[in-house]
Motif scaffolding. Structure first.
Motif, mmCIF file in Angstrom:
data_model
loop_
_atom_site.group_PDB
_atom_site.id
_atom_site.type_symbol
_atom_site.label_atom_id
_atom_site.label_comp_id
_atom_site.label_asym_id
_atom_site.label_seq_id
_atom_site.Cartn_x
_atom_site.Cartn_y
_atom_site.Cartn_z
ATOM 1 N N SER A 27 0.804 -1.223 0.000
ATOM 2 C CA SER A 27 0.000 0.000 0.000
ATOM 3 C C SER A 27 0.838 1.274 0.000
ATOM 4 C CB SER A 27 -0.940 0.007 1.218
ATOM 5 O OG SER A 27 -0.193 0.025 2.434
ATOM 6 N N SER A 28 2.054 1.196 0.528
ATOM 7 C CA SER A 28 2.920 2.380 0.604
ATOM 8 C C SER A 28 3.562 2.745 -0.729
ATOM 9 C CB SER A 28 4.027 2.147 1.632
ATOM 10 O OG SER A 28 4.914 1.131 1.180
ATOM 11 N N GLY A 29 3.512 1.813 -1.675
ATOM 12 C CA GLY A 29 4.198 2.035 -2.939
ATOM 13 C C GLY A 29 5.622 1.529 -2.944
ATOM 14 N N GLU A 30 6.070 0.980 -1.809
ATOM 15 C CA GLU A 30 7.458 0.523 -1.717
ATOM 16 C C GLU A 30 7.739 -0.633 -2.670
ATOM 17 O OE1 GLU A 30 10.698 -1.226 1.534
ATOM 18 O OE2 GLU A 30 8.683 -0.653 2.213
ATOM 19 N N LEU A 31 6.786 -1.567 -2.784
ATOM 20 C CA LEU A 31 7.002 -2.701 -3.683
ATOM 21 C C LEU A 31 7.151 -2.223 -5.125
ATOM 22 C CD1 LEU A 31 7.213 -5.693 -4.284
ATOM 23 C CD2 LEU A 31 4.710 -5.815 -4.298
ATOM 24 N N LYS A 32 6.289 -1.321 -5.538
ATOM 25 C CA LYS A 32 6.393 -0.777 -6.903
ATOM 26 C C LYS A 32 7.737 -0.090 -7.096
ATOM 27 C CE LYS A 32 3.856 2.023 -10.270
ATOM 28 N NZ LYS A 32 4.963 2.904 -10.689
ATOM 29 N N ALA A 33 8.191 0.663 -6.087
ATOM 30 C CA ALA A 33 9.474 1.359 -6.189
ATOM 31 C C ALA A 33 10.627 0.367 -6.330
ATOM 32 C CB ALA A 33 9.679 2.251 -4.969
ATOM 33 N N LEU A 34 10.548 -0.755 -5.625
ATOM 34 C CA LEU A 34 11.604 -1.763 -5.719
ATOM 35 C C LEU A 34 11.693 -2.352 -7.119
ATOM 36 C CD1 LEU A 34 11.142 -3.621 -2.303
ATOM 37 C CD2 LEU A 34 13.093 -2.217 -2.990
ATOM 38 N N THR A 35 10.558 -2.454 -7.796
ATOM 39 C CA THR A 35 10.595 -2.961 -9.172
ATOM 40 C C THR A 35 11.284 -1.971 -10.097
ATOM 41 O OG1 THR A 35 8.449 -2.025 -9.896
ATOM 42 C CG2 THR A 35 8.414 -4.173 -8.774
ATOM 43 N N GLU A 36 11.166 -0.711 -9.786
ATOM 44 C CA GLU A 36 11.728 0.336 -10.642
ATOM 45 C C GLU A 36 13.182 0.651 -10.311
ATOM 46 O OE1 GLU A 36 8.989 3.393 -9.677
ATOM 47 O OE2 GLU A 36 7.402 2.661 -11.019
#
Length: 370
Positions: A27-36
């Motif tokens: 929910s924090s967006g951290e997972l998406k950031a890790l992909t990028e």
């Protein structure tokens, strides 16, 4: 900007999966950031990870209150909570899944570890998890116990993508690959599109060193000390050799021609347990194409900070790996006993974590109903 160290590992052909999952991570967006930013293209979870996530913060409080009001028991509540987390993570990773034609962008969820010695219950659990998450990029984790092998075949035959977990022994790994191929053959006979099925085989690394090094320390000789922290990597390298042998056979080639995909080796348990060892040891030393390395956050951070992947460190090392295993045998360390102990302990640890998870959710449900 993508991290240079994680990009270097990806360029070798290693898919980086994160061994961590929580509602906050998604929910924090951290997972998406890790992909990028750090080349993360998948996620693995297990009962220990879920238990930790539920005990940390208040991210699950509202859902627990709703479940309590609906009269859910603890098993139902755990099932709903964990499948929701996995489904949401699948949605975050869907662009990766699409971009890699289904190879990555995967999120793994494990069948109830209490079922590890029950074939039919494992099959039933795998089907329920697959149907409930209802995302093409989910993978169902099935343990590589003797009872788990036919469950792996049945799940693959039904078109379910499987992450086979808790593999320690080379012989068992060959049985896992056979179970996968048998499942593909049955799926083909049933008219299932083989190209929709994916699988990885999670071969555990650092736990092998933990058990073997304990035995080496008891021996106490210089010869024994020279083998410290070498068994896990040697075992994994020989597993990769077995992988290359099985997936070049006519049996495999016939399936590949029908659209089947490799069952990639996944290096699991890749955080070092001995602080004297380099913290990226099991990442750099097992870098090779067509593999996955699932890393806890600390190991991923170490790789991003100072890891130096320098090409294939596996395929030219089979003779040395065999020599390590031979020396261990000469010192009286029984490989068969080591891998049996590790499998039994692995199941016990996951059962204990599952019970902790149940206890934690039970307590939260009770508070919500008070």
């Amino acid at each position: 900007m993508t991290n240079a160290h994680t990009q270097a590992l990806s360029d070798i052909g290693v898919s980086i999966w994160l061994d961590d999952l929580s509602r906050t991570l998604v929910s924090s967006g951290e997972l998406k950031a890790l992909t990028e930013e750090k080349n993360v293209v998948g996620v693995t979870s297990n009962p220990t990870i879920f238990a930790g996530a539920l005990s940390d913060g208040s991210a699950y409080d509202e859902q627990v209150r709703t479940l309590a009001a609906d009269g859910a028991d603890v098993d139902e509540a755990v099932f709903v909570i964990t499948t929701d987390d996995v489904r949401n993570a699948c949605d975050v990773l869907r662009p990766v899944y699409d971009a890699t034609d289904g190879q990555d962008g995967r999120v793994s969820i494990e069948v109830d570890p209490r079922l590890a010695r029950n074939t039919q219950a494992t099959i039933d659990s795998a089907r329920k998890l697959w149907d409930t998450v209802n995302r093409p990029n989910v993978m169902i984790k099935i343990p590589a116990t003797a009872e788990g092998l036919p469950a792996i075949t049945a799940a693959i035959a039904a078109g379910i993508s499987v992450n086979v977990t808790l593999i320690f022994a080379l012989e068992r790994y060959r049985e896992v690959m056979d179970a996968y191929l048998s499942g593909l053959e049955q799926a083909q006979q049933a008219g299932v599109d083989l190209s929709t099925i994916r699988s990885v085989a999670s071969f555990f690394v650092s736990r092998v060193d933990t058990e073997v090094d304990k035995r080496l320390e008891k021996i106490g000789t210089e010869e024994a000390a020279a083998l410290n922290a070498k068994a896990g990597i040697a075992n994994a390298r020989l597993a990769y050799q077995a992988f290359t042998e099985v997936f070049t056979t006519p049996r495999w080639e016939n399936l590949a021609a029908a659209g089947a995909h490799l069952q990639r080796p996944l290096w699991a348990s890749t955080s070092v347990k001995d602080p004297a060892l380099p913290d990226t040891l099991y990442v750099v030393q097992l870098a090779v194409a067509d593999t996955v390395n699932t890393m806890p956050p600390k190991t991923l951070d170490a790789l991003a900070d100072h890891g130096e992947p320098d090409g294939d460190r596996v395929t030219g090392e089979y003779a040395d790996a065999t020599a390590v295993m031979d020396k261990l045998d000469q010192l009286g360390i029984s490989y068969e006993d080591v891998v049996k102990v590790l499998e039994d302990e692995g199941i016990e640890k996951f059962e204990a974590s599952w019970n902790d998870l149940l206890e934690s959710v039970s307590g939260e449900l009770s508070k919500a109903r008070a």
